[in-house]
Scaffold this motif. Sequence first.
Motif, PDB file in Angstrom:
ATOM      1  N   ARG A 285       0.839  -1.208   0.000  1.00  0.00           N
ATOM      2  CA  ARG A 285       0.000   0.000   0.000  1.00  0.00           C
ATOM      3  C   ARG A 285       0.869   1.252   0.000  1.00  0.00           C
ATOM      4  O   ARG A 285       0.513   2.262  -0.620  1.00  0.00           O
ATOM      5  N   GLU A 286       1.998   1.160   0.662  1.00  0.00           N
ATOM      6  CA  GLU A 286       2.928   2.288   0.629  1.00  0.00           C
ATOM      7  C   GLU A 286       3.507   2.461  -0.773  1.00  0.00           C
ATOM      8  O   GLU A 286       3.741   3.586  -1.231  1.00  0.00           O
ATOM      9  N   ALA A 287       3.685   1.339  -1.475  1.00  0.00           N
ATOM     10  CA  ALA A 287       4.228   1.392  -2.833  1.00  0.00           C
ATOM     11  C   ALA A 287       3.259   2.013  -3.826  1.00  0.00           C
ATOM     12  O   ALA A 287       3.654   2.403  -4.928  1.00  0.00           O
ATOM     13  N   LEU A 288       1.980   2.133  -3.436  1.00  0.00           N
ATOM     14  CA  LEU A 288       1.011   2.797  -4.315  1.00  0.00           C
ATOM     15  C   LEU A 288       1.329   4.282  -4.487  1.00  0.00           C
ATOM     16  O   LEU A 288       0.787   4.938  -5.375  1.00  0.00           O
ATOM     17  N   LYS A 289       2.231   4.794  -3.669  1.00  0.00           N
ATOM     18  CA  LYS A 289       2.642   6.197  -3.771  1.00  0.00           C
ATOM     19  C   LYS A 289       3.900   6.361  -4.635  1.00  0.00           C
ATOM     20  O   LYS A 289       4.409   7.474  -4.780  1.00  0.00           O
ATOM     21  N   ASP A 290       4.386   5.273  -5.199  1.00  0.00           N
ATOM     22  CA  ASP A 290       5.625   5.312  -5.983  1.00  0.00           C
ATOM     23  C   ASP A 290       5.497   6.290  -7.150  1.00  0.00           C
ATOM     24  O   ASP A 290       4.422   6.461  -7.728  1.00  0.00           O
ATOM     25  N   ARG A 291       6.620   6.906  -7.497  1.00  0.00           N
ATOM     26  CA  ARG A 291       6.622   7.879  -8.599  1.00  0.00           C
ATOM     27  C   ARG A 291       6.517   7.220  -9.966  1.00  0.00           C
ATOM     28  O   ARG A 291       6.212   7.886 -10.969  1.00  0.00           O
ATOM     29  N   ASP A 292       6.789   5.922 -10.039  1.00  0.00           N
ATOM     30  CA  ASP A 292       6.710   5.194 -11.310  1.00  0.00           C
ATOM     31  C   ASP A 292       5.319   4.563 -11.429  1.00  0.00           C
ATOM     32  O   ASP A 292       4.931   3.749 -10.589  1.00  0.00           O
ATOM     33  N   PRO A 293       4.562   4.895 -12.465  1.00  0.00           N
ATOM     34  CA  PRO A 293       3.202   4.350 -12.602  1.00  0.00           C
ATOM     35  C   PRO A 293       3.175   2.832 -12.723  1.00  0.00           C
ATOM     36  O   PRO A 293       2.214   2.189 -12.290  1.00  0.00           O
ATOM     37  N   ASP A 294       4.233   2.255 -13.301  1.00  0.00           N
ATOM     38  CA  ASP A 294       4.264   0.800 -13.434  1.00  0.00           C
ATOM     39  C   ASP A 294       4.441   0.124 -12.077  1.00  0.00           C
ATOM     40  O   ASP A 294       3.889  -0.955 -11.833  1.00  0.00           O
ATOM     41  N   VAL A 295       5.222   0.744 -11.202  1.00  0.00           N
ATOM     42  CA  VAL A 295       5.373   0.199  -9.857  1.00  0.00           C
ATOM     43  C   VAL A 295       4.026   0.252  -9.131  1.00  0.00           C
ATOM     44  O   VAL A 295       3.612  -0.710  -8.477  1.00  0.00           O
ATOM     45  N   LYS A 296       3.338   1.368  -9.246  1.00  0.00           N
ATOM     46  CA  LYS A 296       2.025   1.504  -8.609  1.00  0.00           C
ATOM     47  C   LYS A 296       1.036   0.465  -9.150  1.00  0.00           C
ATOM     48  O   LYS A 296       0.263  -0.128  -8.393  1.00  0.00           O
ATOM     49  N   LYS A 297       1.094   0.261 -10.465  1.00  0.00           N
ATOM     50  CA  LYS A 297       0.183  -0.703 -11.096  1.00  0.00           C
ATOM     51  C   LYS A 297       0.453  -2.118 -10.573  1.00  0.00           C
ATOM     52  O   LYS A 297      -0.484  -2.867 -10.263  1.00  0.00           O
ATOM     53  N   LEU A 298       1.737  -2.476 -10.462  1.00  0.00           N
ATOM     54  CA  LEU A 298       2.075  -3.812  -9.988  1.00  0.00           C
ATOM     55  C   LEU A 298       1.784  -3.977  -8.498  1.00  0.00           C
ATOM     56  O   LEU A 298       1.393  -5.058  -8.049  1.00  0.00           O
ATOM     57  N   ALA A 299       1.974  -2.905  -7.744  1.00  0.00           N
ATOM     58  CA  ALA A 299       1.632  -2.965  -6.320  1.00  0.00           C
ATOM     59  C   ALA A 299       0.131  -3.174  -6.157  1.00  0.00           C
ATOM     60  O   ALA A 299      -0.318  -3.953  -5.309  1.00  0.00           O
ATOM     61  N   SER A 300      -0.657  -2.507  -6.984  1.00  0.00           N
ATOM     62  CA  SER A 300      -2.111  -2.663  -6.947  1.00  0.00           C
ATOM     63  C   SER A 300      -2.501  -4.089  -7.308  1.00  0.00           C
ATOM     64  O   SER A 300      -3.384  -4.686  -6.678  1.00  0.00           O
ATOM     65  N   TRP A 301      -1.837  -4.636  -8.337  1.00  0.00           N
ATOM     66  CA  TRP A 301      -2.101  -6.023  -8.734  1.00  0.00           C
ATOM     67  C   TRP A 301      -1.785  -6.977  -7.586  1.00  0.00           C
ATOM     68  O   TRP A 301      -2.551  -7.901  -7.286  1.00  0.00           O
ATOM     69  N   ALA A 302      -0.642  -6.758  -6.919  1.00  0.00           N
ATOM     70  CA  ALA A 302      -0.217  -7.624  -5.836  1.00  0.00           C
ATOM     71  C   ALA A 302      -1.211  -7.571  -4.670  1.00  0.00           C
ATOM     72  O   ALA A 302      -1.562  -8.605  -4.077  1.00  0.00           O
ATOM     73  N   ILE A 303      -1.683  -6.379  -4.361  1.00  0.00           N
ATOM     74  CA  ILE A 303      -2.661  -6.213  -3.274  1.00  0.00           C
ATOM     75  C   ILE A 303      -3.937  -6.993  -3.597  1.00  0.00           C
ATOM     76  O   ILE A 303      -4.473  -7.732  -2.760  1.00  0.00           O
ATOM     77  N   ALA A 304      -4.417  -6.825  -4.829  1.00  0.00           N
ATOM     78  CA  ALA A 304      -5.642  -7.511  -5.242  1.00  0.00           C
ATOM     79  C   ALA A 304      -5.471  -9.031  -5.191  1.00  0.00           C
ATOM     80  O   ALA A 304      -6.364  -9.769  -4.767  1.00  0.00           O
ATOM     81  N   LYS A 305      -4.304  -9.491  -5.612  1.00  0.00           N
ATOM     82  CA  LYS A 305      -4.039 -10.929  -5.625  1.00  0.00           C
ATOM     83  C   LYS A 305      -4.059 -11.495  -4.199  1.00  0.00           C
ATOM     84  O   LYS A 305      -4.616 -12.571  -3.953  1.00  0.00           O
ATOM     85  N   ILE A 306      -3.446 -10.771  -3.292  1.00  0.00           N
ATOM     86  CA  ILE A 306      -3.393 -11.233  -1.897  1.00  0.00           C
ATOM     87  C   ILE A 306      -4.781 -11.196  -1.273  1.00  0.00           C
ATOM     88  O   ILE A 306      -5.210 -12.128  -0.581  1.00  0.00           O
ATOM     89  N   GLU A 307      -5.513 -10.119  -1.530  1.00  0.00           N
ATOM     90  CA  GLU A 307      -6.832  -9.977  -0.907  1.00  0.00           C
ATOM     91  C   GLU A 307      -7.857 -10.963  -1.439  1.00  0.00           C
ATOM     92  O   GLU A 307      -8.816 -11.322  -0.759  1.00  0.00           O
ATOM     93  N   MET A 308      -7.653 -11.403  -2.667  1.00  0.00           N
ATOM     94  CA  MET A 308      -8.594 -12.351  -3.278  1.00  0.00           C
ATOM     95  C   MET A 308      -8.276 -13.798  -2.894  1.00  0.00           C
ATOM     96  O   MET A 308      -9.084 -14.705  -3.160  1.00  0.00           O
ATOM     97  N   ALA A 309      -7.121 -14.024  -2.332  1.00  0.00           N
ATOM     98  CA  ALA A 309      -6.704 -15.406  -1.999  1.00  0.00           C
ATOM     99  C   ALA A 309      -7.576 -16.001  -0.898  1.00  0.00           C
ATOM    100  O   ALA A 309      -8.073 -15.295  -0.016  1.00  0.00           O
TER     101      ALA A 309
END
Length: 309
Positions: A285-309
Motif C-alpha cells: 500500500r505504501e508502494a502505491l505512492k511510488d513515482r513510477d506508474p508501473d510500480v504503482k500498477k504492480l503494487a495494486s495487482w499484488a494487493i488484489a491478488k493477496i486480498e482475493m486469496a
Amino acid sequence: MEAKEATQSRDADTRRLAVMNAIELDEPEAIAVILEGFEDTDGVVRAEAARAIAEIPGPHMLPPLLKLLYDEDELVRKAAAETLAECNEEGLQDLYEDYISSDQAFVRAAVLRAVRPLRIAGAAPYALSGLSDESVQVRIESSGVLGYLQDPAYLQNLAGAALTDPSHEVRRTAMGALGYRSTAETVGALVRGLKDTAWQVREEAAATIAKLKAIEAGPALVGALGTETYWQVMAKILTALGRIRYKEGMGAAAEMLSYSVSNVRKEAALCLGEIGDARALPWLREALKDRDPDVKKLASWAIAKIEMA
C-alpha cells in the motif's frame, strides 16, 4: 535482367542482388541461383548466398553451408554458421560427425550450435570433450548441447563448468543449462553461482533457480539480495523469491520497494504478490505512492491478488 543472367554478371553487386532476390523466384530456380552464389568468387556474394538459403530450408542447404565454414573469408564463415545454427535440419544428423571434430575451433563451435536443438544423443561425447576445449566458444556451445539433451548423466559435467570454467561466458551458459533437473548437486551449483565474481553468472544462477522453483535455495537468495550491487541480478533474485513463494524473503523483498532503480521496485512488488502473504499488504500500500506508474500498477495487482486469496 533474368536471374540466371544476373548471376553471370561481371559486377559483384549485381550478382549479390540476384542471390538476395532469388527468394521471389520459383523454388527450383531460386535454389539454383543461390547455390551458384555459394561458388561465387566474391566473398560478399557467398555470404549473401549463405543467408539467402535460410529462406528455402531443406537438405539441399546443408552440404554447401558446411563447406562454407571453411571459407577463406571470415564474413562468409560467420554467415554460414549463423544460417546453420538456425536451420534445424534433421539431415544434419548424417553429416555432423565429419565436421564436429574439425581441427578448426570455429567449425567445431558452429556445428555444435547447429546440432543443439536437434538433441542428437550421439553429439554428447563431442560436447563432453568440448567442455575442456581451448576455445571459449566451443565450450559455450558444448554446454548448450548438454543442456538441450536433458540427460541427468551430464549434470555433474555442467555443474563443473558452471563453477570452474575460467570464462564467465561459459559459466553463465552452463548455469542456464542446469535448468532441466532440480537435484541437490544442481541447486548447490546454482547457489554457489549466486556468489560468482561475474554479475552475468549470478544473474543466470538466479534465473535458473526461478525456472527450477528450487525452494531450498531460498535462504541463499535472501542472502545474495542483501549483498548484490547489480540491479539486473537483484531483479532476477526477486523473481526467483516470488516463483518459489519464499515467505521468509518478504522482508528482504519489501526493502527493495524503495530501491533507486524502478525495475527492481517492480520486481519487488511482483515478488510480494506471488508470495501472497497478507503481511506484505502494508508495504504494498505504501508502494502505491511510488513515482513510477508501473510500480504503482504492480503494487495494486499484488494487493488484489493477496486480498482475493
